[in-house]
Write a protein that holds these residues in place. Structure first.
Motif, PDB file in Angstrom:
ATOM      1  N   ARG A   1     -57.374  11.322  97.237  1.00 35.27           N
ATOM      2  CA  ARG A   1     -57.301  11.710  95.881  1.00 35.27           C
ATOM      3  C   ARG A   1     -56.095  11.097  95.206  1.00 35.27           C
ATOM      4  NH1 ARG A   1     -61.967  13.239  94.066  1.00 35.27           N
ATOM      5  NH2 ARG A   1     -63.096  14.739  96.139  1.00 35.27           N
TER       6      ARG A   1
ATOM      7  N   LYS B   1     -69.607  24.035  97.465  1.00 32.95           N
ATOM      8  CA  LYS B   1     -70.636  23.786  96.668  1.00 32.95           C
ATOM      9  C   LYS B   1     -71.908  23.003  96.511  1.00 32.95           C
ATOM     10  CE  LYS B   1     -69.111  19.380  93.815  1.00 32.95           C
ATOM     11  NZ  LYS B   1     -68.499  17.320  94.418  1.00 32.95           N
TER      12      LYS B   1
ATOM     13  N   LYS C   1     -74.589  22.218  94.840  1.00 28.98           N
ATOM     14  CA  LYS C   1     -74.979  20.674  94.363  1.00 28.98           C
ATOM     15  C   LYS C   1     -77.063  21.709  93.957  1.00 28.98           C
ATOM     16  CE  LYS C   1     -73.990  17.780  94.274  1.00 28.98           C
ATOM     17  NZ  LYS C   1     -72.211  17.088  92.941  1.00 28.98           N
TER      18      LYS C   1
ATOM     19  N   LYS D   1     -78.366  11.942  98.569  1.00 30.80           N
ATOM     20  CA  LYS D   1     -77.223  11.180  98.514  1.00 30.80           C
ATOM     21  C   LYS D   1     -76.748  10.462  99.834  1.00 30.80           C
ATOM     22  CE  LYS D   1     -73.675  10.559  95.547  1.00 30.80           C
ATOM     23  NZ  LYS D   1     -72.257  11.603  94.724  1.00 30.80           N
TER      24      LYS D   1
ATOM     25  N   LYS E   1     -74.152   8.441 100.254  1.00 35.41           N
ATOM     26  CA  LYS E   1     -72.442   8.960 101.153  1.00 35.41           C
ATOM     27  C   LYS E   1     -72.715   7.872 102.697  1.00 35.41           C
ATOM     28  CE  LYS E   1     -71.834  12.293  99.174  1.00 35.41           C
ATOM     29  NZ  LYS E   1     -71.260  13.432  98.531  1.00 35.41           N
TER      30      LYS E   1
ATOM     31  N   ASN F   1     -67.726  17.630 101.071  1.00 32.48           N
ATOM     32  CA  ASN F   1     -67.115  18.344 100.071  1.00 32.48           C
ATOM     33  C   ASN F   1     -68.189  19.863  99.708  1.00 32.48           C
ATOM     34  OD1 ASN F   1     -68.860  17.250  99.092  1.00 32.48           O
ATOM     35  ND2 ASN F   1     -68.105  16.023  97.465  1.00 32.48           N
TER      36      ASN F   1
ATOM     37  N   ASP G   1     -72.576  20.499  89.362  1.00 33.19           N
ATOM     38  CA  ASP G   1     -71.810  20.714  90.179  1.00 33.19           C
ATOM     39  C   ASP G   1     -70.795  21.368  90.386  1.00 33.19           C
ATOM     40  OD1 ASP G   1     -70.234  17.527  91.633  1.00 33.19           O
ATOM     41  OD2 ASP G   1     -69.229  17.562  89.356  1.00 33.19           O
TER      42      ASP G   1
ATOM     43  N   LYS H   1     -69.179  17.807  80.732  1.00 37.61           N
ATOM     44  CA  LYS H   1     -69.620  16.552  81.206  1.00 37.61           C
ATOM     45  C   LYS H   1     -69.847  15.514  79.923  1.00 37.61           C
ATOM     46  CE  LYS H   1     -70.704  17.236  86.341  1.00 37.61           C
ATOM     47  NZ  LYS H   1     -69.384  16.899  87.183  1.00 37.61           N
TER      48      LYS H   1
ATOM     49  N   LYS I   1     -75.572   7.736  84.513  1.00 37.03           N
ATOM     50  CA  LYS I   1     -74.562   7.760  86.230  1.00 37.03           C
ATOM     51  C   LYS I   1     -75.736   8.203  87.634  1.00 37.03           C
ATOM     52  CE  LYS I   1     -72.051   9.734  88.480  1.00 37.03           C
ATOM     53  NZ  LYS I   1     -70.835  10.600  88.655  1.00 37.03           N
TER      54      LYS I   1
HETATM   55  O1  LIG Z   1     -74.468  14.119  90.697  1.00 38.77           O
HETATM   56  P1  LIG Z   1     -73.239  13.564  91.978  1.00 38.77           P
HETATM   57  O2  LIG Z   1     -74.284  13.875  93.114  1.00 38.77           O
HETATM   58  O3  LIG Z   1     -72.944  12.034  92.321  1.00 38.77           O
HETATM   59  O4  LIG Z   1     -71.910  14.539  91.685  1.00 38.77           O
HETATM   60  C1  LIG Z   1     -70.441  14.275  91.937  1.00 38.77           C
HETATM   61  C2  LIG Z   1     -70.090  14.240  92.618  1.00 38.77           C
HETATM   62  O5  LIG Z   1     -70.861  13.852  93.717  1.00 38.77           O
HETATM   63  P2  LIG Z   1     -71.173  14.460  95.639  1.00 38.77           P
HETATM   64  O6  LIG Z   1     -71.052  15.743  94.621  1.00 38.77           O
HETATM   65  O7  LIG Z   1     -69.955  13.946  96.245  1.00 38.77           O
HETATM   66  O8  LIG Z   1     -71.741  14.089  95.650  1.00 38.77           O
HETATM   67  C3  LIG Z   1     -68.074  14.310  92.899  1.00 38.77           C
HETATM   68  O9  LIG Z   1     -67.597  15.093  93.764  1.00 38.77           O
HETATM   69  P3  LIG Z   1     -66.630  14.183  94.291  1.00 38.77           P
HETATM   70  O10 LIG Z   1     -65.692  14.000  93.812  1.00 38.77           O
HETATM   71  O11 LIG Z   1     -67.397  13.277  95.112  1.00 38.77           O
HETATM   72  O12 LIG Z   1     -65.897  15.473  95.881  1.00 38.77           O
HETATM   73  C4  LIG Z   1     -67.490  14.745  91.682  1.00 38.77           C
HETATM   74  O13 LIG Z   1     -68.313  15.681  91.897  1.00 38.77           O
HETATM   75  C5  LIG Z   1     -68.356  13.866  89.926  1.00 38.77           C
HETATM   76  O14 LIG Z   1     -67.884  14.590  89.421  1.00 38.77           O
HETATM   77  P4  LIG Z   1     -67.452  14.151  87.790  1.00 38.77           P
HETATM   78  O15 LIG Z   1     -67.742  12.731  87.208  1.00 38.77           O
HETATM   79  O16 LIG Z   1     -65.845  13.641  88.489  1.00 38.77           O
HETATM   80  O17 LIG Z   1     -67.086  15.039  86.733  1.00 38.77           O
HETATM   81  C6  LIG Z   1     -70.072  14.666  90.339  1.00 38.77           C
HETATM   82  O18 LIG Z   1     -70.854  13.614  89.848  1.00 38.77           O
HETATM   83  P5  LIG Z   1     -71.565  13.975  88.025  1.00 38.77           P
HETATM   84  O19 LIG Z   1     -71.897  15.612  88.797  1.00 38.77           O
HETATM   85  O20 LIG Z   1     -70.509  13.889  87.249  1.00 38.77           O
HETATM   86  O21 LIG Z   1     -72.902  13.659  88.306  1.00 38.77           O
END
Ligand SMILES: O=P(O)(O)O[C@@H]1[C@@H](OP(=O)(O)O)[C@H](OP(=O)(O)O)[C@H](O)[C@H](OP(=O)(O)O)[C@H]1OP(=O)(O)O
Ligand SMILES: Nc1ncnc2c1ncn2[C@@H]1O[C@H](COP(=O)(O)OP(=O)(O)OP(=O)(O)O)[C@@H](O)[C@H]1O
Length: 569
Positions: free
Chosen positions: A91, A123, A125, A144, A148, A186, A345, A382, A389
Motif C-alpha cells: 500500500r 467485504k 462483493k 475475479k 488475481k 481482503n 465494494d 466512485k 474499468k
Molecule cells: O471492482 P473490483 O472488484 O475490481 O473492486 C476493486 C477492489 O478490488 P477487490 O475487492 O480486491 O476485487 C479494490 O480493493 P483492493 O484495493 O484490491 O483491496 C478497491 O476497493 C477498488 O476500489 P477503488 O477503485 O479503490 O475505489 C475496487 O474497484 P471498483 O469498486 O472501483 O471497481
C-alpha cells in the motif's frame, strides 16, 4: 507523536484511505491518499455529504456522523514519516496525504467505555449473478479469482462465493463465512480493540484460537450463527428483538463446486427487512442497465452533488421505505449504477462486546447479552470511469474463464462426476457444430482437421481416443451410431431418428402429401422442403429415419429404377 493532541493508532487502509483510531475516543480519522489530483475542501465536503445523506441512509437505519477535519501541515508531514514504518508494503506506493481527513465513528469498537471490543469486517462483493455473467454461471467475485491468480495477487483461489452469503439460506451463509475464514484475502478481518488480529495471511487455526480467547462463543459455528443472525435481523425491530442462538454447534462440511449457485429468492424474501437484503437491492440497481459510459465526458463526479441536492430539496429520509423506493426510481440510470458500484465494494463492520451496554442492540447467547453494532464503511462516491474499468475487467475475466473452461474440455477427466459433466458439454458442442454445418457424420481419422476438435487459438487438440469415448457415450443414449466395423466413422443424430421421422411425417400430412409418392431427392433437396429442418439431411440418416417410421406403419419406402421414394399414410 500526537495527532491533534490525541494518541492514535493505525487500524488499516485501502486504496484510497488510511484509517487511524483516535485512542480513548469513539472516532477514527480516514486520511485521504491523494493521487495525481490534490483533494480540495469542497470536493471532500461533497463526498462526506453524499455518504451522510445518501449512501448511509440507503443502507443503515442509524445516523452517520462524518465530518471534514483539517490536519495541520506540520503534523501531516510527521505523520507520513511515522506511518511509513507501519503501513503494509503493497500500500506504500500511494504516500501523498491530503490535509483534509474525514472524522467518523470508529467502527471497530462499540464504545471506548467497553474494556473489550471486537469487530468482524466482511467485504462481501457482488451478491448476485449479473446478467452478463449468466452464460458462464460464475459470479464476478469467483471470476475475479482467476484474474488475481494470473496476476499473482493471491496464491490460491478462494471457495467463498458472495451468492452463498447473500442467499439468505443459513447453511449456505455458514459455508460462505467458513470459506472466508479458510482464505480471507481482503474480504475478512477481525479486530481486537481496533488492532487487526485476523487478516489475509492468517490460518483457520488462528481463528479457532481467537474464538477460544474471545471466550464468548463455544465454537466457530456459534460465532458464525451470531453473525448471520445480525445480518438477517429485521432492522426495524432492532432494539426489541432478540433470540437465543446458543444451540450453535457442529461442523458444516466445506464443499467444492464449480458453478455459483443462484437459487435464492425464497429465502432472501423472508429477510426483506434485513441489512443484507437492503445491500443486495442497491447492488442490483446496475443489472440490466446498459450504459454507454464512454459517451459520458465529464469527470464523472457531478452526480454526488446532484443526488445530495435531490434528497435535501425533497426532504427525503432514505431510511423510510417509500422515500427510498421513490428516490431509486427517480434517479438517472448512470447514477443508479454508481450507487450499485459503491454497494458492491463496501465493507460490513460488526463490532461486539461482552460488556453489555443498554444503548446498543444485543443478541442473547444463553445467559449472556452480547451488545453489537452493524455498520458499513467505504461508501465514498466512485468516479464514472470506475464503471468503465469494471466493464473492461469483466470482459477480460470472461475470456480467461472461457479459456480455462475449454482447456478443461480437452483432457477427458478421470473423476466420474466431472467426467460426466465434461462428456455432456462435448455432446452439446458436437451436436451444435454438426447442426450449424448441416453435417451428420464424424470420421475420427480426420477429426484433427476439424475446428471442433482442434482449437488453434488455445493450441489444444482432442485425441482420437477421447473422441471415441465421447461418441460411445452418445451411442448409449441413441444419439450416435458407428457406420463401419472399425468404429472410425460415426453418424451423429442431433435429432433422434424418431424425431426426424416425425418431422417428415408432419410436413407430409401438413402439405397434403399423404397417399402420394415423393422421391427422397424431393424430400431432401426439393423447393417444397427448403424451410424444413430435415432439408439437406444426410441421405443415410434420412433413410434410417424413414425406415423407423415405416416400422410404425406410417410410410412405405419404394425403389424405382434410378431412385428411391416414399409414400406417407
Ligand atoms: O471492482 P473490483 O472488484 O475490481 O473492486 C476493486 C477492489 O478490488 P477487490 O475487492 O480486491 O476485487 C479494490 O480493493 P483492493 O484495493 O484490491 O483491496 C478497491 O476497493 C477498488 O476500489 P477503488 O477503485 O479503490 O475505489 C475496487 O474497484 P471498483 O469498486 O472501483 O471497481
Ligand atoms: N470508520 C471506520 N472505523 C474503523 N475502521 C475503519 C473505518 N473505516 C474503514 N476502516 C478500516 O480501514 C480499512 C480501509 O478503509 P476503507 O475501506 O474505507 O479504505 P478505502 O481506501 O476507501 O478502500 P478501497 O480500497 O476499497 O477503496 C477498512 O477495510 C477497515 O478495515
Amino acid at each position: 507523536m500526537k495527532l491533534m493532541g490525541k494518541d492514535w493508532g493505525y487500524i488499516n487502509e485501502g486504496n484510497a484511505h488510511i484509517v487511524l483510531q483516535l485512542k480513548h475516543t469513539e472516532y477514527v480519522l480516514r486520511i485521504i491518499k491523494d493521487g495525481t489530483k490534490i483533494s480540495d475542501f469542497e470536493s471532500v465536503q461533497k463526498s462526506v455529504n453524499f455518504v451522510n445523506f445518501v449512501m448511509y441512509p440507503l443502507l443503515c437505519n442509524s445516523k452517520c456522523v462524518q465530518e471534514v477535519i483539517n490536519i495541520p501541515l506540520k503534523e501531516l508531514d510527521e505523520l507520513r514519516k511515522v506511518l511509513h514504518t507501519v503501513r503494509p508494503e503493497n500500500r506504500r506506493i500511494k504516500s501523498v496525504l491530503s490535509k483534509y481527513a474525514i472524522q467518523t465513528l470508529n467502527l471497530t469498537i462499540l464504545s471506548p467505555k467497553c474494556p473489550t471490543n471486537y469487530c468482524i469486517e466482511i467485504k462481501p462483493k457482488e451478491g448476485f449473478l449479473a446478467s452478463r455473467l449468466k452464460p458462464l454461471s460464475k459470479c464476478y467475485y469467483c471470476l475475479k479469482q482467476y484474474l488475481k491468480l494470473e496476476k499473482s495477487h493471491i496464491e490460491e483461489k478462494s471457495s467463498y462465493c458472495p451468492l452463498d452469503l447473500f442467499s439468505g439460506n443459513k447453511e449456505r451463509m455458514k459455508l460462505a463465512l467458513m470459506n472466508l475464514i479458510d482464505n480471507p484475502q481482503n474480504n475478512l478481518k477481525l479486530f481486537d480493540n481496533g488492532q487487526v488480529i485476523y487478516h489475509a495471511n492468517s490460518t483457520k487455526n488462528d481463528f479457532t484460537e481467537i474464538i477460544r480467547r474471545i471466550d464468548i462463543f463455544h465454537s466457530i459455528m456459534q460465532f458464525l450463527e451470531f453473525i448471520i443472525e445480525i445480518l438477517l435481523k429485521d432492522i426495524k425491530k432492532d432494539n426489541d428483538c432478540f433470540e437465543d442462538i446458543s444451540r450453535g454447534a457442529g461442523y458444516y462440511p466445506l464443499k467444492v463446486k464449480d458453478e455459483c449457485i443462484t437459487k435464492t429468492d425464497r429465502d432472501q424474501k423472508r429477510f426483506h427487512n434485513s441489512f443484507l437484503y437492503k445491500l443486495l437491492q442497491i447492488q442490483k440497481l446496475s443489472d440490466n442497465i446498459n450504459i454507454d459510459v464512454k459517451a459520458i465526458e465529464d469527470e464523472g463526479m457531478e452526480y454526488v452533488e446532484t443526488l445530495v441536492n435531490q434528497v435535501q430539496a425533497q426532504n427525503l429520509n432514505l431510511n423510510v421505505d417509500q422515500h427510498r423506493e421513490w428516490f431509486l426510481k427517480s434517479i438517472d440510470p448512470v447514477h443508479a449504477a454508481l450507487l450499485s458500484a459503491i454497494a458492491k465494494d463496501c465493507s460490513i463492520m460488526i463490532c461486539f462486546s461482552p460488556n453489555f451496554l443498554e444503548e446498543f442492540s444485543y443478541i442473547q447467547l444463553g445467559t449472556k447479552k452480547i451488545s453489537y453494532r452493524l455498520s458499513v464503511t467505504d461508501l465514498e462516491p466512485k468516479k464514472i470511469k470506475s464503471l468503465l474499468k469494471r466493464k473492461e475487467t469483466e470482459s477480460r475475466m470472461i475470456d480467461i474463464c472461457k479459456n480455462i473452461q475449454s482447456q478443461f474440455l480437452f483432457r477427458i477427466q478421470p473423476h466420474t462426476e466431472t467426467r460426466a459433466k465434461q462428456l455432456e458439454a462435448w455432446e452439446q458442442l458436437i451436436t451444435e457444430y454438426l447442426k450449424n454445418n448441416k453435417l451428420s457424420t464424424i470420421d475420427i481419422r480426420e477429426s484433427q482437421n476439424s475446428p471442433l476438435f482442434n482449437n488453434v487459438s488455445i493450441n489444444r487438440k482432442l485425441s482420437q481416443e477421447s473422441i471415441l469415448t465421447i461418441l460411445e457415450d452418445m451411442a448409449r443414449s441413441g444419439k450416435a451410431a458407428p457406420v463401419d466395423k472399425s468404429r472410425t466413422v460415426w453418424e451423429v443424430y442431433w435429432h433422434s431418428l424418431d424425431e426426424w421421422g416425425n418431422m417428415m411425417y408432419n410436413w407430409a400430412s401438413g402439405n397434403g402429401m399423404t397417399n402420394s409418392v415423393c422421391t427422397l431427392f424431393e424430400l431432401r433437396e426439393g423447393d417444397n422442403t427448403s424451410e424444413e429442418e430435415f432439408h439437406g439431411l444426410d441421405m443415410n440418416v434420412l433413410v434410417k429415419a424413414l425406415k423407423a417410421l415405416e416400422a410404425k406403419g406410417k410410410c412405405e419406402l419404394m425403389e424405382f429404377d434410378d431412385s428411391q421414394g416414399v409414400k406417407f399414410f
